[in-house]
Motif scaffolding. Structure first.
Motif, short mmCIF file in Angstrom:
data_model
loop_
_atom_site.label_atom_id
_atom_site.label_comp_id
_atom_site.label_asym_id
_atom_site.label_seq_id
_atom_site.Cartn_x
_atom_site.Cartn_y
_atom_site.Cartn_z
N MET B 12 -18.32 96.56 142.31
CA MET B 12 -17.15 97.37 142.62
C MET B 12 -16.34 96.78 143.77
O MET B 12 -15.11 96.81 143.75
CB MET B 12 -17.59 98.78 143.05
N ARG B 16 -12.53 94.83 143.32
CA ARG B 16 -11.30 95.29 143.94
C ARG B 16 -10.69 94.20 144.82
O ARG B 16 -9.48 94.02 144.86
CB ARG B 16 -11.60 96.55 144.75
N GLU B 19 -8.87 91.72 142.61
CA GLU B 19 -7.58 92.28 142.16
C GLU B 19 -6.52 92.09 143.23
O GLU B 19 -5.42 91.59 142.97
CB GLU B 19 -7.71 93.79 141.89
N ASN B 20 -6.87 92.51 144.46
CA ASN B 20 -5.91 92.40 145.56
C ASN B 20 -5.50 90.96 145.82
O ASN B 20 -4.32 90.64 145.99
CB ASN B 20 -6.51 92.98 146.86
N ASN B 41 -17.27 93.17 135.81
CA ASN B 41 -17.15 94.37 136.63
C ASN B 41 -16.90 95.62 135.78
O ASN B 41 -16.03 95.65 134.92
CB ASN B 41 -15.99 94.16 137.61
N ASN B 43 -17.15 100.22 136.20
CA ASN B 43 -17.16 101.28 137.21
C ASN B 43 -18.55 101.89 137.31
O ASN B 43 -18.93 102.75 136.53
CB ASN B 43 -16.13 102.35 136.83
N THR B 62 -13.99 97.82 133.90
CA THR B 62 -12.74 97.70 134.66
C THR B 62 -12.09 96.33 134.45
O THR B 62 -10.88 96.22 134.43
CB THR B 62 -13.00 97.90 136.17
N TYR B 292 -13.50 99.88 149.25
CA TYR B 292 -12.16 99.51 148.81
C TYR B 292 -11.31 99.07 149.99
O TYR B 292 -10.49 98.17 149.89
CB TYR B 292 -11.51 100.70 148.08
N ALA B 295 -12.27 95.66 150.75
CA ALA B 295 -11.70 94.73 149.76
C ALA B 295 -10.29 94.33 150.17
O ALA B 295 -9.90 93.16 150.10
CB ALA B 295 -11.71 95.39 148.38
N LYS B 296 -9.51 95.32 150.61
CA LYS B 296 -8.13 95.05 151.04
C LYS B 296 -8.12 94.08 152.23
O LYS B 296 -7.37 93.12 152.27
CB LYS B 296 -7.47 96.37 151.48
#
Ligand code: SRM
Ligand SMILES: Cc1cc2nc3c(=O)[nH]c(=O)nc-3n(C[C@H](O)[C@H](O)[C@H](O)COP(=O)(O)OP(=O)(O)OC[C@H]3O[C@@H](n4cnc5c(N)ncnc54)[C@H](O)[C@@H]3O)c2cc1C
Ligand code: SF4
Ligand code: FES
Lengths: 114, 810
Positions: B12, B16, B19-20, B41, B43, B62, B292, B295-296
């Motif tokens: 997870m 994320r 993706e970012n 990946n 969920n 996902t 999350y 992740a950012k």
């Protein structure tokens, strides 16, 4: 008290203290009662009631309070202050739980005799 | 030139992060993604709906193959990374090495396996990935399947509910006193347990697993208390620990997790980590929201942009359809903290808010969680709630609605709930009488007989009338049990029976307690009521007992204890006396005293010596005399017909028989007996709780005497011809007292309330007398045990847990 500069002594496993109960720690200056509340918070208080010396470790623990077994004074374990109409305070020491171990502040070693 | 980015773990958090990163900088990196699981990946949170059948695996993916292909991610799924070589900057997988410029560790966590025998048997699974989920589904859909889940936390309960929905018969074994104790307080834990039990799941709290049994496959689970649950599958969901093995081997700095700074960077500047495998500022993570944020931050860090991770508050919801609970923030009590509790027993709702200063800092809710996110917002934002404090607990939509109703518990009773035990009158009958015009207590009594006998249910009858008549009825005010509740002792006793309440949290929730954990006054009373009413179902709560009963000795003014062995009927032997003398010497007992109860008291014994002195006395055949208990104390006797020239019966022998019958039982207050051999009454039987005076034609039994703060002569109860009848009458009378009196009332006080006539009727009715006797004996089958023998076995717990006398102060 600053948590970062505090020194800690490992006194045993959290599970050695029953929930809503206490165990004693002996020091050169008398016993300290280490309580475990229902929510697993731990508290360390001098094991001598300021009224007539009752062993607080044997009191009934409710919330973050303990009721002295001898004449039922009630103390807030966070501050050691007697509640209600009774006037008095017991010494408290920083205590915390880390990875299932109970840590007591080294301040208990050099406390002035209660 | 493109840099090589290698990511270990396609879960997870890393999902994320990719993706970012790839959205913002599609061409900056050559990405290689390893994953231990043979897939990309998905969920993970949604495995629970897959288990229960509410979703399929396909619905929770996902990132599918196309997603990775479009972004040029080199996927190495089903391949564990076994080593990080920091010198050569390569990671090693089963199918070869990959060089990195930047490396991300996102290995998540590994389920904790408790080290019990049988843990390797086929059929023992954890709950982490799709394989585990499928294994649980496969077993659950077989007809008649039994599943045991060890662990009553978030994951364990989702596993249990899922398997149950698939058709398995599920048992949850949980070590703590209530479910999800890390997120819920006992009241909410109780409501959750009730809801899960209602759907057929067995819940065993305070259960420690001893072994998993089976030959080639699991067959059953054995607990420390001897209970065995059959099991075709065992799911261990007792916790997780960060998966840090490869990081440790690579000599990165690790604590509980891989240590990272605010930029998610490890002790090696080219290696980063995120997710459940990391430790940030001594904190590890188990829910997805903060991951999350990580992740950012890491996506920014990899793009060389400034960013810093700040953990946020998290809120918990259990994903079991129909069980609505919510917990957020800090719900411990503390200095300057204040609780607002709202319990609605009728709707099975519980809400608790924890306020510090002018801020909301925590919330626990069960039943109605609609306002959860609103409260969570107030907590996260640190909103000043001073202005809404009064009505805060009613939520954002509050518009002057009703306050908590002290009558709610009575209002919620079904019509068939019994209100008056003596006359078997249920609530419906009283309501009918009231609706038919009976608007005073006397009229209700006359028409229904409710509260017309012992009268202890009067308060409840009045409340039923009040609920039925609305504002028109003013009840006789009886003082409530303590400041934690509006109910009287009598009401609480009746409601415990009428509603079948079997634990302290259950009573507090269903009867609308106003405090979180009761107080030193109501907890011992509740503990007594529950163990007296449900001897087989309720487990005595030691921590709700006063010190004397908890430590099985009277505490002295200097904190030492007294030790009083039983001396049946006041009779002893040279061997017992010798053992007592030896014990007094060995433990340097400061005073040996003959008591007013015909036995010997060893006063001033140190707490840590108790188990040893008990065990010595046990070895000489003696048991605890319960000189400290709300229970049977002594049975005094005189010498009687065996020696005395006036004796009419064997009073000594009968006294011993009665003491052996009654010892160990818990009663509302202490109970003392005496048996005298003739009306000269040398055993002072006529000032005891129960006294027997022997006469030529049999035995005169009288009750309700006292010789303490009040002195009172006993009153005649009945006369019987045989010793066997004395035993039955006495046990039946004690049981009547146990079932009906309020806590701390001696027999004489209780009889003054219910009337001697009523007691006589109860005992004169032979069928009723027998039933009382049988109930007493059932309770004795559980409680007639010597506490000395039980507690001496665990001597370690009686000594200080640590000795710091030799530690030097700094
Ligand atoms: C040891 C003994 C005195 C003695 O040296 O003889 C004794 C000692 C205590 N009694 Fe007693 N009572 C003792 C016989 C009595 C008697 C006489 C009897 O049992 O025949 C009475 C009067 C009879 C009666 O109970 O009606 C008696 C009426 C009380 C009372 C008043 C009870 C009442 O309801 O009025 C209390 C206070 C209480 O229980 O709240 C009390 C309370 C106490 C306590 C437990 C005080 C306390 O809470 O700490 C004393 C504990 C001393 C200790 O540390 O061990 N003791 N007490 C006697 C123990 C008998 C035994 O072998 O178990
Ligand atoms: C059934 C279930 C329900 C949950 N419900 C919730 C919920 O409701 N709310 C919530 O906030 N959280 C929930 N969680 C927790 C949440 O799923 C986790 O916090 C989150 O998945 C952790 O993300 P991660 O990326 O750190 O680890 P993971 O998602 O576990 O991913 C780690 C991956 O790394 C792989 N890996 C490990 N070691 C290696 C190696 N050496 N080489 C290659 N690959 C490796 C593993 O195979 C795994 O696929 C739930 C978890 C489970 C199991
Ligand atoms: S009468 Fe009983 S309670 Fe009072 S001092 Fe004597 S032993 Fe203690
Ligand atoms: S010694 Fe504690 S209240 Fe008296």
């Amino acid at each position: 008290m600053n948590m970062m500069t505090e020194n800690w002594i490992d006194i045993g496993a959290l599970d050695d203290i029953p929930r809503q109960g206490a165990r004693l720690v002996k020091t050169a200056r008398g016993c300290v009662a280490v309580f475990r509340a229902a929510d697993d918070h731990v508290f360390a208080l001098d094991d001598r009631c300021p009224h007539k010396g009752g062993p607080l470790s044997e009191g009934i623990v409710h919330g973050h309070s303990v009721t002295c077994p001898l004449h039922s004074w009630v103390f807030d374990m966070n501050t050691g202050v007697a509640q209600g109409a009774d006037v008095g305070q017991v010494g408290t020491y920083a205590a915390r739980v880390d990875q299932g171990r109970v840590l007591l502040s080294t301040a208990v070693l050099d406390r002035s005799a209660a | 030139m493109k840099q090589n980015l290698v990511v270990i773990g396609a879960g997870m958090a890393s999902g994320r992060m990719l993706e970012n990163l790839l959205d913002a900088a599609p061409d900056a990196f050559n990405v290689t993604l390893f994953n231990g699981e043979p897939r990309g990946n998905y969920n993970r949170l949604m495995l629970s709906p897959v288990l229960s059948g509410e979703k399929t695996y396909a619905e929770i993916i996902t990132h599918d193959d196309a997603w990775y292909a479009e972004r040029g991610v080199n996927c190495r799924f089903g391949e564990h990374v076994t080593k990080i070589d920091r010198e050569r900057k390569v990671v090693v997988g089963k199918n070869g090495e990959v060089p990195y410029d930047k490396l991300v560790i996102a290995t998540g966590s590994a389920p904790f396996i408790i080290p019990v025998a049988g843990k390797e048997l086929p059929g023992v699974v954890t709950y982490r990935d799709l394989e585990d989920t499928n294994a649980m589904i496969d077993v659950s859909i077989k007809p008649g399947a039994n599943a045991v889940v060890i662990g009553g936390g978030l994951l364990g309960l989702e596993a249990a509910a899922g398997m149950q929905m698939r058709g398995a018969k599920v048992t949850v074994i949980h070590i703590a006193g209530h479910l999800m104790e890390r997120q819920l307080d006992p009241a909410a834990g109780y409501l959750l347990q009730k809801a899960l039990q209602d759907r057929g799941i067995t819940i065993h709290c305070k259960g420690a697993t001893k072994a998993i049994l089976g030959k080639d496959r699991v067959e059953a689970v054995l607990l420390e208390d001897g209970t065995v649950y059959p099991a075709d599958l065992v799911c261990m969901a007792v916790g997780i620990r960060p998966e840090i093995r490869i990081a440790t081997d690579a000599h990165l700095e690790v604590g509980r997790g891989v240590v990272v700074n605010d930029q998610m960077q490890t002790s090696d500047p080219d290696i980063f980590a995120l997710g459940e495998c990391v430790e940030h500022n001594k904190q590890v993570f188990g829910l997805v929201a903060p991951l999350y944020d990580q992740a950012k931050v890491l996506a920014a860090t990899l793009r060389a942009e400034p960013a810093a991770f700040r953990p946020v508050q998290t809120a918990t919801k259990l994903k079991v359809t129909g069980c609505d609970l919510f917990s957020a923030g800090d719900f411990a009590e503390g200095p300057g903290r204040e609780d607002i509790v709202l319990r609605d027993p009728a709707r099975g709702q519980y809400k608790r808010l924890i306020i510090e200063g002018d801020k909301l800092i925590g919330a626990v809710m069960y039943g109605d969680t609609a306002d959860g996110s609103w409260f969570f917002g107030l907590i996260k934002d640190g909103t000043d709630i001073t202005d809404m404090r009064e009505t805060l607990i009613f939520g954002p939509s509050f518009a002057g609605g009703a306050k908590a109703d002290p009558m709610a518990a009575v209002a919620a009773l079904p019509p068939e709930a019994e209100i008056c035990g003596c006359n078997g009158v249920c609530k419906g009958k009283i309501v009918d009488a009231v609706l038919g015009g009976a608007n005073t207590l006397d009229l209700v009594r006359a028409q229904t007989k409710a509260s017309a006998s012992c009268g202890t249910c009067t308060g409840l009858v009045e409340q039923v009338m009040a609920v039925t008549l609305g504002g028109d009825f003013v009840a006789n005010a009886n003082p409530p049990m303590c400041k934690c509740t509006d109910h009287t002792h009598e009401d609480v006793r009746r409601l415990i029976k009428a509603k079948g309440l079997k634990s302290i949290p259950a009573v507090m929730q269903e009867l609308g307690w106003k405090t979180v954990g009761g107080c030193a006054s109501c907890r011992p009373a509740l503990n007594y009521y529950l163990l007296a009413d449900w001897p087989l179902d309720y487990t005595d709560d030691r921590q709700s007992r006063f010190v004397n009963e908890r430590n099985h000795g009277n505490i002295q003014k200097d904190g030492t204890y007294s030790v009083v062995p039983r001396m049946w009927g006041g009779v002893t032997t040279p061997a017992e006396l010798r053992a007592i003398a030896d014990a007094a010497d060995k433990y340097a007992v400061p005073m040996v005293k003959v008591t007013g109860g015909q036995r010997i008291d060893l006063l001033g014994v140190k707490k840590e010596d108790l188990p040893a002195i008990w065990s010595d006395l046990n070895d000489a055949g003696m048991v605890s005399g319960h000189a400290y208990s709300k229970g049977l104390r002594t049975v005094k006797t005189c010498v009687g017909s065996e020696f005395c020239r006036f004796g009419t019966q064997d009073s000594t022998g009968l006294g011993i028989k009665l003491e052996k019958l009654l010892w160990g039982s818990w009663t509302p207050a202490k109970v003392k007996l005496a048996v005298s051999g003739c009306p000269r009454n040398c055993a002072e039987a006529t000032c005891k709780d129960i006294g027997i005076v022997c006469v030529d034609s049999g035995y005169e039994i009288s009750v309700a005497g006292a010789a303490g703060m009040d002195v009172k002569e006993t009153e005649f109860l009945c006369k019987v011809a045989t010793e066997a009848e004395v035993e039955e009458v006495v046990a039946a009378f004690v049981q009547l007292y146990r079932e009906n009196s309020r806590y701390l009332h001696r027999i004489y006080k209780w009889v003054a309330k219910v009337g001697l006539e009523w007691c006589k009727e109860q005992i004169a009715d032979l069928e009723n007398r027998r039933a009382l006797y049988d109930r007493f004996m059932l309770s004795q089958s559980v409680y007639q045990v010597d506490p000395w023998a039980e507690l001496a076995a665990d001597a370690r717990k009686w000594a200080p847990m640590a000795d710091l006398t030799l530690e030097a102060a700094e």
